[in-house]
Design a protein around this motif. Structure first.
Motif, short mmCIF file in Angstrom:
data_model
loop_
_atom_site.label_atom_id
_atom_site.label_comp_id
_atom_site.label_asym_id
_atom_site.label_seq_id
_atom_site.Cartn_x
_atom_site.Cartn_y
_atom_site.Cartn_z
N ARG A 1 0.86 -1.18 0.00
CA ARG A 1 0.00 0.00 0.00
C ARG A 1 0.90 1.24 0.00
O ARG A 1 2.02 1.21 0.51
N TYR A 2 0.37 2.31 -0.54
CA TYR A 2 1.15 3.54 -0.67
C TYR A 2 0.51 4.65 0.14
O TYR A 2 -0.67 4.96 -0.02
N ALA A 3 1.30 5.23 1.05
CA ALA A 3 0.83 6.33 1.90
C ALA A 3 1.63 7.59 1.56
O ALA A 3 2.86 7.55 1.53
N PRO A 4 0.96 8.70 1.28
CA PRO A 4 1.69 9.92 0.92
C PRO A 4 2.35 10.57 2.13
O PRO A 4 1.74 10.68 3.20
N LYS A 5 3.61 10.99 1.95
CA LYS A 5 4.28 11.81 2.95
C LYS A 5 4.14 13.26 2.50
O LYS A 5 4.52 13.62 1.39
N VAL A 6 3.55 14.06 3.37
CA VAL A 6 3.22 15.44 3.02
C VAL A 6 4.04 16.41 3.86
O VAL A 6 4.09 16.28 5.10
N ALA A 7 4.68 17.35 3.21
CA ALA A 7 5.44 18.40 3.89
C ALA A 7 4.60 19.67 3.90
O ALA A 7 3.96 20.01 2.90
N PHE A 8 4.61 20.37 5.05
CA PHE A 8 3.87 21.63 5.13
C PHE A 8 4.59 22.56 6.10
O PHE A 8 5.43 22.14 6.91
N VAL A 9 4.25 23.82 6.00
CA VAL A 9 4.83 24.84 6.87
C VAL A 9 3.73 25.39 7.75
O VAL A 9 2.69 25.86 7.24
N ALA A 10 3.92 25.32 9.07
CA ALA A 10 2.93 25.82 10.01
C ALA A 10 2.96 27.34 10.08
O ALA A 10 3.85 27.99 9.52
N ALA A 11 2.00 27.92 10.79
CA ALA A 11 1.93 29.37 10.92
C ALA A 11 3.14 29.94 11.62
O ALA A 11 3.47 31.13 11.46
N THR A 12 3.85 29.11 12.38
CA THR A 12 5.05 29.57 13.09
C THR A 12 6.25 29.69 12.16
O THR A 12 7.30 30.18 12.56
N GLY A 13 6.10 29.19 10.92
CA GLY A 13 7.20 29.21 9.98
C GLY A 13 8.04 27.95 9.99
O GLY A 13 8.95 27.80 9.16
N LEU A 14 7.77 27.02 10.90
CA LEU A 14 8.52 25.77 10.97
C LEU A 14 7.91 24.74 10.01
O LEU A 14 6.70 24.69 9.81
N ALA A 15 8.78 23.94 9.41
CA ALA A 15 8.35 22.93 8.44
C ALA A 15 8.18 21.58 9.13
O ALA A 15 8.96 21.21 10.02
N TYR A 16 7.19 20.84 8.69
CA TYR A 16 6.90 19.52 9.26
C TYR A 16 6.55 18.56 8.12
O TYR A 16 6.18 18.97 7.02
#
Length: 231
Positions: free
Chosen positions: A56-71
């Motif tokens: 099975r394939y699960a997407p890894k998603v990168a995003f930037v929070a309102a604090t400016g930190l990336a997760y």
């Protein structure tokens, strides 16, 4: 009937517990959604997750929070056919104080635990209500036959095992009686309700009382109130 009552009770208690769990899961999701913030994320990788039906394939998603930190988060529920491709955009819901507590907006995984538990609770509750309905219908039928039916003496033909039913590894017993309708000369064979113990030693009579519907002698209730309480 005792078996049906036990089954109804078990399914009812378990169903109530599952319903509570579903409510807790739903409330937890609702609280998360009510405080969550949104961020535009991008799929950076498709993570392979072995499963019972293949990879099975699960997407890894990168995003930037309102604090400016990336997760980065991995969408917990993967699919055999990827729903996303690397480079796709996806809206992320994340907790403002715990950004790694995040979900894809609109994803089934967000409400899946509550929905699955809720569905199971409905099934268990349906079984419990069905069992209670059977007991209620039987009691109503017995009460109607006692009040409006005709009491006849069916010749006692012995006690048999009900091999069509098994309770806790044992086949229950039932009393067998036979009655001939004097108006039609038709012979009817009547069976009692299922009994856990063999009542043979307590039946010292040639006939057993049976309440029948005068319009339909096939609708009946064998009265075993003369027996000691066996089950």
């Amino acid at each position: 009937m005792r078996a049906i009552r036990i089954i109804g009770t078990i399914f009812g208690v378990v169903g109530a517990g599952v319903f509570v769990a579903a409510s807790v899961a739903g409330l937890k999701t609702y609280r998360f959604v009510s405080v969550a913030e949104r961020a535009q994320g991008r799929v950076v990788e498709l993570v392979q997750q072995p499963g019972g039906e293949g990879v099975r394939y699960a997407p890894k998603v990168a995003f930037v929070a309102a604090t400016g930190l990336a997760y980065e988060i991995i969408y917990a529920v993967g699919r055999n056919t990827p729903a996303y491709e690397v480079g796709d955009t996806a809206t992320v819901l994340y907790h403002p104080h715990r950004p790694l507590e995040a979900h894809l907006a609109g994803a089934q995984a967000l409400w899946a635990p509550a929905l699955r538990l809720g569905g199971l609770a409905l099934v268990l509750g349906g079984v419990a209500l069905g069992a209670l309905g059977m007991l209620w219908a039987r009691r109503r039928r017995v009460a109607r036959l006692r009040a409006r039916g005709c009491r006849v003496a069916a010749a006692f033909h012995g006690v048999e095992r009900n091999f069509a039913l098994q309770i806790k590894g044992r086949h229950p017993f039932r009393v067998v009686g036979q009655w001939q309708d004097p108006a039609t000369a038709r012979v009817y064979v009547y069976h009692s309700e299922n009994l856990r113990d063999d009542p043979t030693d307590f039946i010292d009579r040639a006939s057993v009382p049976v309440f029948i519907d005068p319009a339909d002698p096939g609708c009946y209730y064998m009265d075993l109130s003369f027996l000691p309480r066996l089950n």
